[in-house]
Design a protein around this motif. Sequence first.
Motif, PDB file in Angstrom:
ATOM      1  N   PHE A  81       0.860  -1.183   0.000  1.00 52.55           N
ATOM      2  CA  PHE A  81       0.000   0.000   0.000  1.00 52.55           C
ATOM      3  C   PHE A  81       0.899   1.236   0.000  1.00 52.55           C
ATOM      4  N   PRO A  82       0.609   2.248  -0.825  1.00 52.09           N
ATOM      5  CA  PRO A  82       1.519   3.390  -0.961  1.00 52.09           C
ATOM      6  C   PRO A  82       1.360   4.446   0.136  1.00 52.09           C
ATOM      7  N   LYS A  83       1.396   4.002   1.396  1.00 51.63           N
ATOM      8  CA  LYS A  83       1.186   4.929   2.511  1.00 51.63           C
ATOM      9  C   LYS A  83       2.111   6.141   2.422  1.00 51.63           C
ATOM     10  N   CYS A  84       3.381   5.888   2.163  1.00 49.27           N
ATOM     11  CA  CYS A  84       4.360   6.982   2.175  1.00 49.27           C
ATOM     12  C   CYS A  84       4.241   7.895   0.955  1.00 49.27           C
ATOM     13  N   TYR A  85       3.544   7.430  -0.078  1.00 52.54           N
ATOM     14  CA  TYR A  85       3.416   8.223  -1.303  1.00 52.54           C
ATOM     15  C   TYR A  85       2.011   8.802  -1.500  1.00 52.54           C
ATOM     16  N   LEU A  86       1.119   8.591  -0.541  1.00 54.42           N
ATOM     17  CA  LEU A  86      -0.277   8.954  -0.771  1.00 54.42           C
ATOM     18  C   LEU A  86      -0.468  10.428  -1.090  1.00 54.42           C
ATOM     19  N   SER A  87       0.149  11.284  -0.288  1.00 57.62           N
ATOM     20  CA  SER A  87      -0.052  12.721  -0.527  1.00 57.62           C
ATOM     21  C   SER A  87       0.470  13.116  -1.905  1.00 57.62           C
ATOM     22  N   MET A  88       1.577  12.545  -2.322  1.00 55.21           N
ATOM     23  CA  MET A  88       2.127  12.838  -3.640  1.00 55.21           C
ATOM     24  C   MET A  88       1.198  12.340  -4.744  1.00 55.21           C
ATOM     25  N   LEU A  89       0.644  11.150  -4.567  1.00 56.22           N
ATOM     26  CA  LEU A  89      -0.273  10.602  -5.561  1.00 56.22           C
ATOM     27  C   LEU A  89      -1.562  11.414  -5.635  1.00 56.22           C
ATOM     28  N   MET A  90      -2.069  11.831  -4.494  1.00 54.93           N
ATOM     29  CA  MET A  90      -3.318  12.581  -4.474  1.00 54.93           C
ATOM     30  C   MET A  90      -3.156  13.991  -5.025  1.00 54.93           C
ATOM     31  N   GLU A  91      -1.984  14.552  -4.852  1.00 57.70           N
ATOM     32  CA  GLU A  91      -1.738  15.920  -5.332  1.00 57.70           C
ATOM     33  C   GLU A  91      -1.148  15.961  -6.733  1.00 57.70           C
ATOM     34  N   GLY A  92      -1.006  14.824  -7.359  1.00 58.76           N
ATOM     35  CA  GLY A  92      -0.509  14.764  -8.726  1.00 58.76           C
ATOM     36  C   GLY A  92       0.987  14.919  -8.862  1.00 58.76           C
ATOM     37  N   ASP A  95       3.662  -8.991  -5.015  1.00 53.65           N
ATOM     38  CA  ASP A  95       2.896  -9.519  -6.142  1.00 53.65           C
ATOM     39  C   ASP A  95       1.833  -8.553  -6.642  1.00 53.65           C
ATOM     40  N   GLY A  96       1.515  -7.548  -5.826  1.00 55.11           N
ATOM     41  CA  GLY A  96       0.453  -6.632  -6.214  1.00 55.11           C
ATOM     42  C   GLY A  96       0.519  -5.324  -5.452  1.00 55.11           C
ATOM     43  N   VAL A  97      -0.370  -4.415  -5.803  1.00 51.25           N
ATOM     44  CA  VAL A  97      -0.473  -3.115  -5.132  1.00 51.25           C
ATOM     45  C   VAL A  97      -1.914  -2.920  -4.661  1.00 51.25           C
ATOM     46  N   GLU A  98      -2.051  -2.487  -3.429  1.00 58.05           N
ATOM     47  CA  GLU A  98      -3.368  -2.155  -2.898  1.00 58.05           C
ATOM     48  C   GLU A  98      -3.713  -0.729  -3.315  1.00 58.05           C
ATOM     49  N   PHE A  99      -4.927  -0.530  -3.806  1.00 58.94           N
ATOM     50  CA  PHE A  99      -5.348   0.796  -4.258  1.00 58.94           C
ATOM     51  C   PHE A  99      -6.001   1.571  -3.112  1.00 58.94           C
ATOM     52  N   TYR A 100      -6.017   2.873  -3.275  1.00 59.53           N
ATOM     53  CA  TYR A 100      -6.644   3.779  -2.309  1.00 59.53           C
ATOM     54  C   TYR A 100      -7.699   4.587  -3.051  1.00 59.53           C
ATOM     55  N   TRP A 101      -8.874   4.735  -2.426  1.00 56.40           N
ATOM     56  CA  TRP A 101      -9.990   5.374  -3.111  1.00 56.40           C
ATOM     57  C   TRP A 101      -9.659   6.794  -3.563  1.00 56.40           C
ATOM     58  N   GLY A 102      -8.879   7.503  -2.783  1.00 55.67           N
ATOM     59  CA  GLY A 102      -8.561   8.888  -3.115  1.00 55.67           C
ATOM     60  C   GLY A 102      -7.743   9.063  -4.370  1.00 55.67           C
ATOM     61  N   ILE A 103      -7.178   7.980  -4.882  1.00 56.90           N
ATOM     62  CA  ILE A 103      -6.407   8.063  -6.136  1.00 56.90           C
ATOM     63  C   ILE A 103      -7.043   7.189  -7.227  1.00 56.90           C
ATOM     64  N   THR A 104      -8.321   6.848  -7.029  1.00 56.56           N
ATOM     65  CA  THR A 104      -9.012   5.968  -7.970  1.00 56.56           C
ATOM     66  C   THR A 104      -9.930   6.772  -8.897  1.00 56.56           C
ATOM     67  N   PRO A 105      -9.690   6.776 -10.200  1.00 58.18           N
ATOM     68  CA  PRO A 105     -10.548   7.495 -11.154  1.00 58.18           C
ATOM     69  C   PRO A 105     -11.807   6.682 -11.450  1.00 58.18           C
ATOM     70  N   ASP A 106     -12.695   6.580 -10.453  1.00 64.67           N
ATOM     71  CA  ASP A 106     -13.827   5.661 -10.567  1.00 64.67           C
ATOM     72  C   ASP A 106     -14.827   6.064 -11.640  1.00 64.67           C
ATOM     73  N   GLU A 115       1.845   5.199 -12.457  1.00 62.82           N
ATOM     74  CA  GLU A 115       2.873   4.361 -13.062  1.00 62.82           C
ATOM     75  C   GLU A 115       4.194   4.446 -12.299  1.00 62.82           C
ATOM     76  N   GLU A 116       4.500   5.608 -11.747  1.00 61.38           N
ATOM     77  CA  GLU A 116       5.727   5.737 -10.956  1.00 61.38           C
ATOM     78  C   GLU A 116       5.644   4.896  -9.685  1.00 61.38           C
ATOM     79  N   TRP A 117       4.449   4.858  -9.083  1.00 61.62           N
ATOM     80  CA  TRP A 117       4.261   4.004  -7.914  1.00 61.62           C
ATOM     81  C   TRP A 117       4.370   2.534  -8.308  1.00 61.62           C
TER      82      TRP A 117
END
Length: 298
Positions: free
Chosen positions: A6-17, A34-45, A22-24
């Motif tokens: 889970f990208p805990k340490c990168y969340l603010s960067m991902l949310m603020e663009g 084996d995988g990445v857990e997604f976060y709703w705040g960075i999900t283009p639903d 892809e960098e994550w």
Amino acid sequence: MPLAAFPKCYLSMLMEGEMRHEEWFDVASEIDVDGVEFYWGITPDDDPEELDRLRSAAADRGLSIPMMCYSPDFTHPDPDVRREEVEREKRAIEATARLGGSYCRVLSGQRRPEVSREEGLSWVSDCIEELIPYAADREVTLVLENHYKDDYWEHPEFAQQKEEFLDLLDRIEESPWFGVNYDPSNAIIADDDPIELLEAVADRVVTCHASDRYLEGGTIEDLREMEAEGGQGYADILQHGVVGEGMIDYDAVFSILADAGFDGWISIEDGYDAEKGKEHLDRSAQFLRGKMAEYGLP
């Protein structure tokens, strides 16, 4: 046993663009997950094509997207607001399925002072029971986490403590499309014994957050005072650390999981420091892979 991050340490960067998905994915592809857990705040639903593209981008790097970290708030006194929260969770379930995921987190909601224990348990269980068939139709399992507090909430989790968490579980009929996402460090913050909690729910655990905590510049008592005062987000004294280097007895955790026949996803959740993010995630992954092998988990 599959391992995600889970990208805990990168969340603010991902949310603020400041960081692209892809960098994550590139970071995750260079550590042993084996995988990445997604976060709703960075999900283009609202963009199915973009969800498909992200799924493919992850797959191109050898990664799946198994889990969605979502935070519904089912304890609002207004029934119209609770209805909106149910509909939002449905959107999260749909996005999870589109990304190829199998697990979507569900929470109880905020521990509002004006909401009684019985009211909260009734409202939350009703909302979750309505959502289970919806998730099942999309082959997504809802996972209830023993959570502490969403970054954007004023109050901690309603079902944060063991007693309320277990009571809530008991009110929801067992289903193959509903289970527990166990987080050991959240139990410590709730002033519960994480091993006792795991023993109580081991047969219903389907996913885990591998996290470790430490307090910096304060005590549990200081944390309780800060919670009573309210305020958005986590208290500054509460820190995520590298898994295996904090307060959690992971030998006990893995022993119980092995005895229960657990074979689900474990998702690494560590750190706030983006500059050390990859290094810390790699250390956490190495620690967890070692424990998986030691306790015979596939």
